[in-house]
Design an enzyme around this catalytic site. Structure first.
Site, PDB file in Angstrom:
ATOM      1  N   ASP A 206      -3.678   4.291  10.406  1.00  0.00           N
ATOM      2  CA  ASP A 206      -4.124   3.434   9.308  1.00  0.00           C
ATOM      3  C   ASP A 206      -5.633   3.577   9.073  1.00  0.00           C
ATOM      4  O   ASP A 206      -6.386   3.862  10.011  1.00  0.00           O
ATOM      5  CB  ASP A 206      -3.764   1.974   9.635  1.00  0.00           C
ATOM      6  CG  ASP A 206      -3.818   1.086   8.399  1.00  0.00           C
ATOM      7  OD1 ASP A 206      -3.746   1.618   7.272  1.00  0.00           O
ATOM      8  OD2 ASP A 206      -3.926  -0.146   8.561  1.00  0.00           O
TER       9      ASP A 206
ATOM     10  N   ASN B 250       5.497   1.506   1.992  1.00  0.00           N
ATOM     11  CA  ASN B 250       4.520   2.333   1.269  1.00  0.00           C
ATOM     12  C   ASN B 250       5.187   3.014   0.069  1.00  0.00           C
ATOM     13  O   ASN B 250       4.624   3.033  -1.030  1.00  0.00           O
ATOM     14  CB  ASN B 250       3.941   3.437   2.166  1.00  0.00           C
ATOM     15  CG  ASN B 250       3.054   2.944   3.295  1.00  0.00           C
ATOM     16  OD1 ASN B 250       3.003   3.556   4.355  1.00  0.00           O
ATOM     17  ND2 ASN B 250       2.331   1.854   3.086  1.00  0.00           N
TER      18      ASN B 250
ATOM     19  N   ARG C   1      -1.047  -5.204  13.925  1.00  0.00           N
ATOM     20  CA  ARG C   1       0.379  -5.395  13.620  1.00  0.00           C
ATOM     21  C   ARG C   1       1.082  -4.050  13.671  1.00  0.00           C
ATOM     22  O   ARG C   1       0.443  -2.998  13.650  1.00  0.00           O
ATOM     23  CB  ARG C   1       0.553  -6.057  12.248  1.00  0.00           C
ATOM     24  CG  ARG C   1      -0.135  -5.347  11.100  1.00  0.00           C
ATOM     25  CD  ARG C   1       0.160  -6.005   9.738  1.00  0.00           C
ATOM     26  NE  ARG C   1      -0.650  -5.438   8.687  1.00  0.00           N
ATOM     27  CZ  ARG C   1      -1.747  -6.014   8.157  1.00  0.00           C
ATOM     28  NH1 ARG C   1      -2.145  -7.199   8.582  1.00  0.00           N
ATOM     29  NH2 ARG C   1      -2.437  -5.407   7.210  1.00  0.00           N
TER      30      ARG C   1
HETATM   31  C1  IPE Z   1       1.195   1.273   8.025  1.00  0.00           C
HETATM   32  O1  IPE Z   1       0.013   1.140   7.304  1.00  0.00           O
HETATM   33  C2  IPE Z   1       1.943   2.498   7.596  1.00  0.00           C
HETATM   34  C3  IPE Z   1       1.309   3.778   7.939  1.00  0.00           C
HETATM   35  C4  IPE Z   1       0.204   3.957   8.605  1.00  0.00           C
HETATM   36  C5  IPE Z   1       2.029   4.939   7.472  1.00  0.00           C
HETATM   37  P1  IPE Z   1      -0.087   0.165   6.049  1.00  0.00           P
HETATM   38  O2  IPE Z   1      -1.486   0.255   5.567  1.00  0.00           O
HETATM   39  O3  IPE Z   1       0.979   0.470   5.070  1.00  0.00           O
HETATM   40  O4  IPE Z   1       0.236  -1.247   6.708  1.00  0.00           O
HETATM   41  P2  IPE Z   1      -0.050  -2.723   6.196  1.00  0.00           P
HETATM   42  O5  IPE Z   1       0.423  -2.798   4.777  1.00  0.00           O
HETATM   43  O6  IPE Z   1      -1.530  -2.942   6.302  1.00  0.00           O
HETATM   44  O7  IPE Z   1       0.710  -3.596   7.132  1.00  0.00           O
HETATM   45  C1  IPE Z   2      -2.695   4.842   6.170  1.00  0.00           C
HETATM   46  O1  IPE Z   2      -3.893   4.626   5.505  1.00  0.00           O
HETATM   47  C2  IPE Z   2      -1.876   5.917   5.539  1.00  0.00           C
HETATM   48  C3  IPE Z   2      -0.720   5.424   4.772  1.00  0.00           C
HETATM   49  C4  IPE Z   2      -0.259   4.207   4.796  1.00  0.00           C
HETATM   50  C5  IPE Z   2      -0.039   6.378   3.926  1.00  0.00           C
HETATM   51  P1  IPE Z   2      -3.992   3.575   4.318  1.00  0.00           P
HETATM   52  O2  IPE Z   2      -3.753   4.292   3.046  1.00  0.00           O
HETATM   53  O3  IPE Z   2      -3.129   2.395   4.560  1.00  0.00           O
HETATM   54  O4  IPE Z   2      -5.518   3.177   4.434  1.00  0.00           O
HETATM   55  P2  IPE Z   2      -6.133   1.740   4.240  1.00  0.00           P
HETATM   56  O5  IPE Z   2      -5.416   0.801   5.165  1.00  0.00           O
HETATM   57  O6  IPE Z   2      -5.934   1.375   2.805  1.00  0.00           O
HETATM   58  O7  IPE Z   2      -7.563   1.921   4.599  1.00  0.00           O
HETATM   59 MG    MG Z   3      -3.406   0.593   5.497  1.00  0.00          MG
END
Ligand code: IPE
Ligand code: IPE
Ligand code: MG
Length: 229
Positions: A15, A63, A183
């Site tokens: 993340d 996602n 989480r």
């Molecule tokens: C979790 O990250 C999913 C991945 C890293 C692929 P998200 O950015 O989607 O999670 P939330 O929405 O903050 O819980």
């Molecule tokens: C995780 O990075 C990758 C995916 C969920 C695809 P994010 O895209 O969630 O990055 P942040 O949380 O917005 O920084």
């Molecule tokens: Mg994220």
């Protein structure tokens, strides 16, 4: 390091790609590209460290339906561009790839890239990179239950694990989440029951090999009791 203290299976919730890009005034897409590059480097490092399975959370079921289409398309674009060549590089070094998640919902050409690569994976790899894409722990559990119901099987702890996407893979010993949130976001919901959790504020593209070593060291210092006194 004491070999008993080395996790066999590490999961990584990668993340923070979006915030990494934002900090640099770059489009989120470039954050994902940097994340993908870091993931490739990290898998090599994990293998060298003696880890046998590295599961990377690439895209959740949430996602896929809740992110803007162009961001999701950007992620598919990265797969189209890099996946096949990277898989071949892994195979040349005796590593394998496994895909977990509901890939049937992905574009046809992406499904083909993923399944062709998975089918070409060597039989007894020294290291396996597990790619969680359109993965959701709840969806995995529900589809396993439905499969058992269709077969008229009563579910037990033993046969249930074999109905999950991770049938051949041991439960994760350690789950690392970068990006500052504490989480699991639907990652390995069933399999994480006794996993050690490690959260770091480091954004995934900045999660260096040394940061990974720090997580492994923190894991080694923990006392896993599994309910014992
Ligand atoms: C979790 O990250 C999913 C991945 C890293 C692929 P998200 O950015 O989607 O999670 P939330 O929405 O903050 O819980
Ligand atoms: C995780 O990075 C990758 C995916 C969920 C695809 P994010 O895209 O969630 O990055 P942040 O949380 O917005 O920084
Ligand atoms: Mg994220």
């Amino acid at each position: 390091m004491d070999i008993d203290k080395l996790p066999l299976h590490v999961g990584v919730i990668m993340d923070g790609n979006g915030r990494w890009a934002k900090k640099r005034l770059l489009p989120r897409k470039l954050g994902h590209k940097s994340g993908m590059e870091r993931m490739i480097g990290l898998s090599e490092h994990a293998k060298k460290s003696g880890v046998k399975y590295l599961t990377v959370y690439v895209m959740s079921t949430e996602n896929l339906v809740r992110r803007p289409e162009d961001e999701i398309e950007g992620l598919f674009g990265l797969i189209r561009k890099y996946f096949t060549a990277q898989a071949e590089k892994l195979y040349a070094r005796g590593s394998g790839i496994k895909i977990i998640g509901d890939i049937s919902a992905l574009p046809e050409d992406v499904v083909k890239i993923l399944t062709d690569a998975e089918n070409a994976s060597p039989a007894n790899p020294v290291f396996t990179l597990v790619f969680a894409i359109n993965y959701g722990g709840r969806r995995e559990i529900i589809s396993a239950v439905n499969r058992a119901v269709e077969r008229g099987e009563k579910v037990t702890e033993e046969n249930f694990a074999r109905l999950l996407y991770t049938a051949e893979i041991p439960d994760p010993d350690l789950i690392i989440r970068t990006g500052g949130e504490s989480r699991l976001s639907n990652f390995l919901t069933y399999q994480s029951a006794y996993a050690e959790l490690y959260f770091t504020d480091v954004l995934f593209p900045d999660f260096s090999d040394a940061e990974f070593d720090r997580a492994i060291a923190a894991y080694a210092a923990r006392d896993r009791r599994f309910g014992r006194a």
